[in-house]
Design an enzyme around this catalytic site. Structure first.
Site, short mmCIF file in Angstrom:
data_model
loop_
_atom_site.label_atom_id
_atom_site.label_comp_id
_atom_site.label_asym_id
_atom_site.label_seq_id
_atom_site.Cartn_x
_atom_site.Cartn_y
_atom_site.Cartn_z
N ALA A 89 10.83 2.49 -5.18
CA ALA A 89 11.76 1.59 -4.47
C ALA A 89 11.11 0.81 -3.31
O ALA A 89 11.79 0.02 -2.66
CB ALA A 89 13.00 2.32 -3.96
N ALA A 90 9.82 1.00 -3.09
CA ALA A 90 9.16 0.25 -2.01
C ALA A 90 9.18 -1.25 -2.33
O ALA A 90 9.47 -2.09 -1.46
CB ALA A 90 7.73 0.75 -1.80
N GLY A 91 8.90 -1.57 -3.59
CA GLY A 91 8.92 -2.99 -4.00
C GLY A 91 10.35 -3.54 -3.97
O GLY A 91 10.58 -4.69 -3.57
N ASP A 92 11.30 -2.71 -4.36
CA ASP A 92 12.71 -3.15 -4.37
C ASP A 92 13.15 -3.50 -2.95
O ASP A 92 13.80 -4.53 -2.72
CB ASP A 92 13.64 -2.04 -4.89
CG ASP A 92 13.27 -1.55 -6.28
OD1 ASP A 92 12.55 -2.27 -6.99
OD2 ASP A 92 13.69 -0.44 -6.64
O1 RIB Z 1 11.94 0.43 -8.62
C1 RIB Z 1 12.29 1.78 -8.68
C2 RIB Z 1 13.40 1.99 -9.65
O2 RIB Z 1 12.97 1.62 -10.94
C3 RIB Z 1 13.86 3.42 -9.78
O3 RIB Z 1 14.86 3.76 -8.87
C4 RIB Z 1 14.26 3.52 -11.24
O4 RIB Z 1 15.62 3.76 -11.43
C5 RIB Z 1 13.81 2.22 -11.89
O5 RIB Z 1 14.86 1.36 -12.06
#
Ligand code: RIB
Length: 310
Positions: free
Chosen positions: A253-256
Site C-alpha cells: 500500500a505504499a504506492g497506493d
Molecule cells: O497495493 C496493495 C494492494 O494490492 C493490496 O492491499 C492488495 O489487496 C492488492 O490489491
C-alpha cells in the site's frame, strides 16, 4: 471554513491474506510461515482510506460480495469516513482476495483473486457521476475491468474532471487506452509492462517515462522508484525527487498511498514537485508499518514526519 477537496476513487476492495515468512520458498520447496493475518486492502479501498486520513472528502465506487468479508470491509471503510454510496454488494461473486507473501525484509509478492471487483461496471460509474456531485479529481487503478477504466477516463474528460491513474498492478496494456488521463503514475515493474522496456538503470527509467508521456498524452508522468525516489516527467523535461530514507517493514500500500497523496496535493493547487514530495513522505511512512490500510498515515503524522526530516 476552507472547503475540503473532494476525490472520487474507483477501484478494488480486497481482503488481504498476509502470510509472513522468513523467505519465499523456491519452486518445489515448502516452508513454515510465521504468522497469518487478514487485513483490509485492495488498491481502490486503500486509496480511499488514504485520502480520508489525509483530510480530504472521498467517495468510493467498487464492489464486494455478499459474504462476511464484504461486510467487514464495508464497515472498515465507514469507520474511516469513506462515503460508500458507490459500493455495491454483488450477489454473483465473492469478495476479492489478495494473497500476500511478506518476507522479513519487508518485500512482498501479491496475487489477487478479483472476485466482485471484476463486476465494476459502466452503470456503477454512471450512478455516481450522473448525480451531479462535484469532484476535484477521479483516482483510478487497474484492478477493475479495463473497459470500465477506459469508460471512466472518457466520462471524466467530458466532465472536465482531472483523472489520476495509478498504473498498478503491472499489466501489458496499450498505452493509448489511457489517453485523457491528467497524471499517470506507474512503478518500475508497471512501467516495464506498459512500455516493453526492461528497466535496469536511470536511462531506461527516463526512456520509459518519455514513451508513457508521449503515448498517453498525460500532463505528467510520475514514476515511483522506491529507494531511488520519483521521477516527474512533463513536456518540458524530467526531474528526480529524492526518497525519504526509512527502514521498511512492509511496503504493501505504499504506492497506493503515494498516489492518493499526490492526487490531493495536486488538486489543492500545489506544484507537482510539492505534491510529489508530500506523496513521498506518505509512501515512506506507509512502508514503515505492517499491513495495507492499518499502515496509512493521517495528515498530522505526515506533517510531523516532514518537520522531523527537514
Ligand atoms: O497495493 C496493495 C494492494 O494490492 C493490496 O492491499 C492488495 O489487496 C492488492 O490489491
Amino acid at each position: 471554513m476552507i472547503n475540503k477537496t473532494n476525490i472520487l476513487v474507483i477501484g478494488s476492495i480486497n481482503m488481504d491474506m498476509v502470510l509472513q515468512t522468513k523467505y519465499v520458498p523456491k519452486e518445489g520447496e515448502s516452508t513454515l510461515g510465521k504468522e497469518i493475518n487478514y487485513i483490509p486492502g485492495g488498491k481502490g479501498a486503500n486509496q480511499a482510506v488514504a485520502v480520508s486520513r489525509l483530510d480530504a472528502n472521498v467517495t468510493l465506487v467498487g464492489r464486494v460480495g455478499t459474504d462476511n468479508w464484504g461486510d467487514m470491509l464495508i464497515n472498515n471503510l465507514t469507520e474511516n469516513k469513506v462515503d460508500i454510496s458507490g459500493v455495491f454488494k454483488d450477489e454473483e461473486s465473492a469478495t476479492g482476495i489478495a494473497v500476500i507473501l511478506l518476507e522479513e525484509n519487508g518485500a512482498n509478492r501479491i496475487i489477487v483473486y478479483p472476485g466482485a471487483n471484476s463486476g465494476v461496471s459502466f452503470e456503477d460509474i454512471d450512478r455516481l457521476l450522473n448525480k451531479g456531485c462535484k469532484y476535484d479529481a477521479v483516482l483510478l487503478q487497474l484492478e477493475i475491468p479495463l473497459d470500465t477504466v477506459c469508460y471512466i477516463i472518457e466520462k471524466a474528460r467530458k466532465l472536465n474532471i482531472p483523472v489520476i491513474l495509478d498504473a498498478g498492478p503491472a499489466q501489458v496494456i496499450p498505452l493509448d487506452k489511457f489517453k485523457g488521463v491528467t497524471i499517470i503514475s506507474p512503478n518500475e515493474t508497471e512501467a516495464e509492462k506498459l512500455t516493453g522496456i526492461e528497466i535496469n538503470n536511470i536511462e531506461d527509467i527516463v526512456k520509459a517515462s518519455e514513451i508513457i508521456l508521449k503515448e498517453t498524452e498525460a500532463k505528467y508522468v510520475v514514476m515511483k522508484l522506491g529507494e531511488r525516489g520519483s521521477l516527474i516527467r512533463d513536456n518540458s523535461g524530467y526531474k528526480f525527487i529524492k526518497a525519504f530514507k526509512v527502514s521498511p517493514v512492509d511496503t504493501t500500500a505504499a504506492g497506493d498511498s503515494f498516489t492518493a497523496a499526490l492526487t490531493i496535493k495536486y488538486c489543492q493547487g500545489n506544484s507537482i514537485e510539492e505534491a510529489v514530495t508530500y506523496a513521498s513522505a506518505v509512501g515512506a511512512i506507509t512502508a514503515t508499518r505492517f499491513g495495507a490500510q492499518p499502515s496509512l498515515p493521517y495528515h498530522y503524522e505526515v506533517i510531523d514526519f516532514l518537520k522531523g526530516v527537514r
